[in-house]
Design a protein around this motif. Structure first.
Motif, PDB file in Angstrom:
ATOM      1  N   UNK A 175     -10.230  -4.037  -2.701  1.00  0.00           N
ATOM      2  CA  UNK A 175      -9.681  -4.068  -1.347  1.00  0.00           C
ATOM      3  C   UNK A 175      -9.115  -2.700  -0.983  1.00  0.00           C
ATOM      4  N   UNK A 176      -8.072  -2.272  -1.675  1.00  0.00           N
ATOM      5  CA  UNK A 176      -7.527  -0.937  -1.410  1.00  0.00           C
ATOM      6  C   UNK A 176      -7.551  -0.133  -2.698  1.00  0.00           C
ATOM      7  N   UNK A 177      -7.851   1.119  -2.562  1.00  0.00           N
ATOM      8  CA  UNK A 177      -7.801   2.035  -3.704  1.00  0.00           C
ATOM      9  C   UNK A 177      -6.710   3.050  -3.389  1.00  0.00           C
ATOM     10  N   UNK A 207       1.825   4.452  -2.846  1.00  0.00           N
ATOM     11  CA  UNK A 207       1.729   5.903  -2.631  1.00  0.00           C
ATOM     12  C   UNK A 207       2.983   6.606  -3.134  1.00  0.00           C
ATOM     13  N   UNK A 223      -6.572  11.824   0.986  1.00  0.00           N
ATOM     14  CA  UNK A 223      -5.434  11.377   0.177  1.00  0.00           C
ATOM     15  C   UNK A 223      -5.220  12.312  -1.007  1.00  0.00           C
ATOM     16  N   UNK A 268       0.824  -1.211   0.000  1.00  0.00           N
ATOM     17  CA  UNK A 268       0.000   0.000   0.000  1.00  0.00           C
ATOM     18  C   UNK A 268       0.858   1.261   0.000  1.00  0.00           C
ATOM     19  N   UNK A 269       1.902   1.218   0.793  1.00  0.00           N
ATOM     20  CA  UNK A 269       2.702   2.432   0.953  1.00  0.00           C
ATOM     21  C   UNK A 269       3.603   2.695  -0.243  1.00  0.00           C
ATOM     22  N   UNK A 275       1.399   7.044   8.523  1.00  0.00           N
ATOM     23  CA  UNK A 275       2.801   6.710   8.829  1.00  0.00           C
ATOM     24  C   UNK A 275       3.728   7.288   7.761  1.00  0.00           C
ATOM     25  N   UNK A 290      -5.267   1.377   5.237  1.00  0.00           N
ATOM     26  CA  UNK A 290      -4.773   2.349   4.263  1.00  0.00           C
ATOM     27  C   UNK A 290      -4.485   3.680   4.959  1.00  0.00           C
ATOM     28  N   UNK A 291      -5.393   4.091   5.819  1.00  0.00           N
ATOM     29  CA  UNK A 291      -5.196   5.354   6.556  1.00  0.00           C
ATOM     30  C   UNK A 291      -3.957   5.255   7.428  1.00  0.00           C
ATOM     31  N   UNK A 332      -1.327   3.338   6.978  1.00  0.00           N
ATOM     32  CA  UNK A 332      -0.137   3.375   6.112  1.00  0.00           C
ATOM     33  C   UNK A 332       0.140   4.799   5.640  1.00  0.00           C
ATOM     34  N   UNK A 333      -0.916   5.499   5.293  1.00  0.00           N
ATOM     35  CA  UNK A 333      -0.764   6.862   4.775  1.00  0.00           C
ATOM     36  C   UNK A 333      -0.263   7.811   5.859  1.00  0.00           C
ATOM     37  N   UNK A 377      -8.371   6.872  -2.277  1.00  0.00           N
ATOM     38  CA  UNK A 377      -9.710   6.446  -1.871  1.00  0.00           C
ATOM     39  C   UNK A 377     -10.576   7.555  -1.284  1.00  0.00           C
ATOM     40  N   UNK A 378      -9.968   8.644  -0.850  1.00  0.00           N
ATOM     41  CA  UNK A 378     -10.761   9.644  -0.139  1.00  0.00           C
ATOM     42  C   UNK A 378     -10.171  11.034  -0.362  1.00  0.00           C
TER      43      UNK A 378
END
Lengths: 386, 386, 386, 386
Positions: free
Chosen positions: B188-190, B156, B197, B152-153, C232, C226-227, C229-230, B193-194
């Motif tokens: 699962x993960x986008x 990013x 972000x 996930x990271x 962090x 996700x939050x 990870x973000x 997503x919000x």
């Protein structure tokens, strides 16, 4: 028989039905990513399904979807399945892809469209007669997108009429399995949106009508195991469509998104006496980005693991804790089973059944994946045709 | 200028951008129902959009989607738009339909795929240069379907790198509009997503990066007008994608599912000084079962009605009630505007602008619907190509 | 050091903060069911917390809530904690129970109320100075129940002003931890409803302002890991409030409702380097119907088990599968750790730390439950005072 | 009678029941903010309710909640209501506030607790006999917080047994109204979580058992008007508890959060022939931060406005558009009614009934608010006693 022997015996007879369409391509409205080696006809789908059964020993039947699996000779298809060590299972109807169905099928305001849909459902029963399938699964995409678009209540009347006609057409050993879904493709009202609606219709139809629980078809927060327990108590649980979801009807591999939920569902199945051939345990998944056959093997294994944990719950200890009102102890008994690593037990069960302990590894070693990529060249890959 | 005159003036200059793809076919993963008369190329889409503008006077620009609207000569397309009384608006990128993008685009683990996606985004800026479009809208379908599928990271980090490269490529008058979405097609993960972000990335990129609010891209229960107010306060609201939903990203007509929510959003826009050309008010809808052009006209009208109500809120009375802590009075001031039937006012505004009072009736009378059915025969209808 | 030794070492130093109020009575708006033996003052809460630490070895600090834990002499309280083998942790402010706060605290339309709330926050910093606590946690119940009730944007201005004043009051080693929550007690708009809002404020405040993730404070479907990870990645994750939920802010025991989610969160913590003393891992739960002390012990154990599984993920294998784009393999690596029964490992870790292997059994054997029921007779039981 | 006259006639006879407890204090688990002038006993609640009826002419009955409204002489209370121009309505049972009910009431594992709860329900029927109330409303807080805590299916057996006993106790003209709720205060499983469960039980009980729809008791995304239409079609809709919500069971004023939803619900009521005295239209709200009496007046008006709009739907035009499959036209017919400002019509209806046109203004002018603040000094304010 010791308790562990009983658990093993139950696991050895557990059967998970796989759907023919999961072997074909699928995707979202944004894109269908084709995969190499995908089947091009029902026989190739069965060949893939045979591999799943070969390595898991737990997937002896395959559900068909009409018209995606239309063939000239269903008896021949059934025979081919038999040769592969399989049987044909549930017949799934499709009243959502003909151009006529834009505003619904059996609930459509136009009687001619309703008739067309009904004829399709009758044709599915004909297929059942030819294949020896016992169950007709009816999932309707019927609904409306905008308030006022159609009369919600009249649509129920039309629905009742159609279901009744189909019910009357069933043979003595055949069942109508009615599936509900909160939304999609309808975005305002769905004509069978929840278990209550499916239950009310099935109740009026009679004993041969039962409800299908698709684990991805509920509103957020719905306690699915409660529905399972309730339908079992009412004698109205006919089948499962297993898959998992984080959001909507995501159709991920069963047990992938919420393995604890799958365990709780299987616990209610076990506790309610539902681990029998009378209830069809089917997968209904879309392997949009992952390899399809191993994804299905993994899903079957996930269902097995959840079932094993459910079977391992110390029912006496649980009942005692529940009766005494000890919240923490009762929860602990359940969690003790869930926290158990049942993979060694399942490996043992497989070996005792003459299978390899690790279906994923066995499939990888088999070379099937490479073979279908090499052999299935040309032709049109199977998919939803959306 | 009286207050009512000010309201009228604001309504007369309000502009809603329509998306080229809403004129083409769309559907769900289950079925795309084709409609008669649907455009077969970007010019025909523009011709339809011109009708929407002709009867509403409020839809002067059209957003393009690359590659769905790929043409050889964008300057010629822009000139054609001008001849129709339109301008080309936002350029929407597409990094989700190439086979390479199965596991993502700019967030993909493979650098070659990331490069391919980046090249597409650069190409979109080239299109902007050719069309004179000011805004590049980036909605990424990137994400994962299964826990563990990717990091996930790190995704990013890849995202930040790509956005930075695109940002650097922008001209002085161009903007990067970053859109977020909770889920679909990723389950699962986008990766965006919000709004948080999108905001965090835009903040680091600089003033030319702004956030897009698509009203269908939130979790259930999200207070969208709060996000609108917050982004306006932060100077980071770049654009809207209007549509409505009862469930997920249903893409129904704006204002159809929750007209009160649209009003509350438009109130925060008005109150936050957002009713300016700096913010792009776009529709992003799928007219799966209803006639497309009138559905878009209706949607424009719904946005106008919500805006009219928002403009009619007695701001002084509201502020006084709010300051005094009178919950019921403050709510009543807002509701008084919402409960007003603004259709006569909008009819007046249209007539003062030389338009007919009822765009839907005017469109029906125009015969355009019949004409395109008759003329657009043969060829391939525009759609998503999913 | 072998990998397993590293895992054990990490587990041995893991610390979970327990909140003083979880030892007191709590309930829903429908009923608070009092339990026997509940503490009547902060010292008795600490005594209970000491038992949790005694048997788990993993709960060395206790969070206070002002005014629920108001005492005359905080230094003495800190000393008492030390005698019990504990330290005082986060100071939690309360600006929602004074009659003045009906329409908000620091976001209230009335400056006098805002001042009162600010004074309370300052007083909390004074408490920190006295106790040596490092962190001030600010969760605001501020919001509105009805559209129009107050100006959403002005409330943000008031919020920013108050947070800035508190931030300026912090000592060099003190932090402001800002917590967000979707809803409850506010039912229309909440002034810090999501991580984006908390993040935006903390960013402007500076390095000593960080975001708190309460696992029960999100909209349905939110991907919490996700939050994590973000935040962090942004260096803005300050603390957790752990609990679990099936519906809203249910405040059940951590790991009880979705153990797989807790594992995924802890995996992102581990992967993002967050398993350090800089991040406060706190429980924030309501044991409405179960015995409180053992529920807290169980919750600490649940966090430990999720952490152990997260530490056991084969990061190299995972990275390799992710890089190769093998969705199933990558998922399998993660699931392999999750499916491991880590209870034997944790028993070993405890024994190596001089503790009994089973904290629940040890607590039961200790007789503490019976003792507090016998001794804590009369007086007023601690609770929320709602 | 012209159509408009028929609409007016329907509006003149519409009755909304107000609940005694809405006049008392309420709050969240975080805080109950007391208000000045709040009633201290059932008679004062009735006096307030009389004001709501005096100014709206539409709130002739008041629901009681036992034990919150326990009095020595119910016949006397009924007589007092009559003197105020009111009648006593539904009797609401409470099996969630006694200490015995921590783990449930009629579903509790302990037979003694079940018996206690049953006795309470019988006592409520006694109250009905004394007051002449026709309806017993049963909302059960029963459920569990943790998986495994109790046996989901056995709880259904216990539930069925208790409901049957209560049903047998009913007089010929009395009804049992069973209310469902997704969650709260139970946070894992609720024993009557959805309409399907309530329906299944009522079906078995018989004609005098009917389902209550509380508009705040559903999962996100639930189409409530579909449930209303379905229950009407089944002859099983007994009553409404109106309120509105953005998130969970927020209990805001009816029509405040989603006025369009309330309209759609009332449309299905009208269309399904449900606008009759056989269905109880009750408010069930919590005025935590707003003045209670005017909030209830506003809520009654909101229900009236939604009803007026529903009555104004051009049913012939709607049916024609629906039959022709014209999605946009059918939606437009419905929206035309919704977008109408019905406030002038309702003012007219009131004036024709001898009432002032604006109930809110009339209440303000009446001085009642000031009078109760001045007079109701001392004593204990009514509330939930949670």
């Amino acid at each position: 028989m010791t308790e562990l022997d009983a658990v093993k015996a139950a696991l050895k007879t557990q059967a998970v039905e796989t759907p023919s369409w999961a072997y074909g391509n699928s995707g979202t409205r944004f894109k269908v990513f084709a995969q190499q080696g995908v089947p091009r006809d029902p026989r190739e789908k069965l060949a893939d399904a045979a591999k799943v059964h070969e390595f898991t020993g737990a997937a002896p039947t395959v559900a068909l979807h009409i018209p995606w699996d239309t063939v000239d000779d269903y008896a021949a298809l059934a025979k081919y399945a038999e040769e592969l060590g399989l049987r044909l299972g549930t017949i799934n109807s499709n009243t959502f892809q003909d151009d006529a169905y834009k505003l619904g099928s059996v609930c459509h305001p136009d009687a001619a469209v309703r008739r067309k849909a009904l004829d399709h459902l009758f044709a599915c029963v004909d297929v059942m007669d030819a294949t020896g399938s016992k169950d007709l699964k009816v999932w309707l995409a019927d609904g409306t997108n905008y308030p006022g678009q159609d009369d919600i209540r009249e649509r129920q009347d039309r629905l009742a009429e159609a279901l009744s006609a189909v019910y009357d057409r069933l043979g003595d050993d055949q069942r109508l399995l009615l599936e509900y879904k909160l939304f999609e493709p309808a975005f305002y009202s769905t004509d069978v949106p929840d278990w209550g609606t499916a239950y009310a219709h099935c109740l009026k139809l009679g004993d041969k009508a039962q409800v299908v629980v698709d684990t991805g078809h509920h509103a957020p927060g719905t306690n699915i195991e409660f529905i399972v327990a309730t339908l079992l108590r009412e004698g109205k649980l006919g089948a499962f469509d297993f898959n998992s979801r984080f959001y909507a009807d995501d159709d991920l591999m069963a047990g992938a998104a919420d393995p604890f939920q799958l365990f709780r569902i299987m616990y209610e199945v076990v506790r309610g006496g539902g681990l029998t051939p009378d209830i069809a345990f089917m997968l209904d998944q879309c392997h949009n980005i992952e390899a399809k056959i191993p994804a299905i093997i993994r899903s079957v294994m996930n269902v097995q693991e959840a079932t094993a944990k459910a079977l391992l719950v110390d029912r006496d200890a649980l009942a005692a804790a529940q009766r005494s009102g000890d919240v923490l102890d009762a929860n602990a008994v359940l969690m003790d089973a869930y926290n158990t690593d049942v993979r060694p037990l399942l490996a043992e069960v497989r070996e005792e059944s003459g299978l390899g302990p690790d279906p994923m590894a066995a499939y990888r070693r088999s070379g099937w994946a490479e073979r279908i990529v090499a052999e299935r060249v040309g032709g049109e890959q199977a998919g939803w045709g959306a």
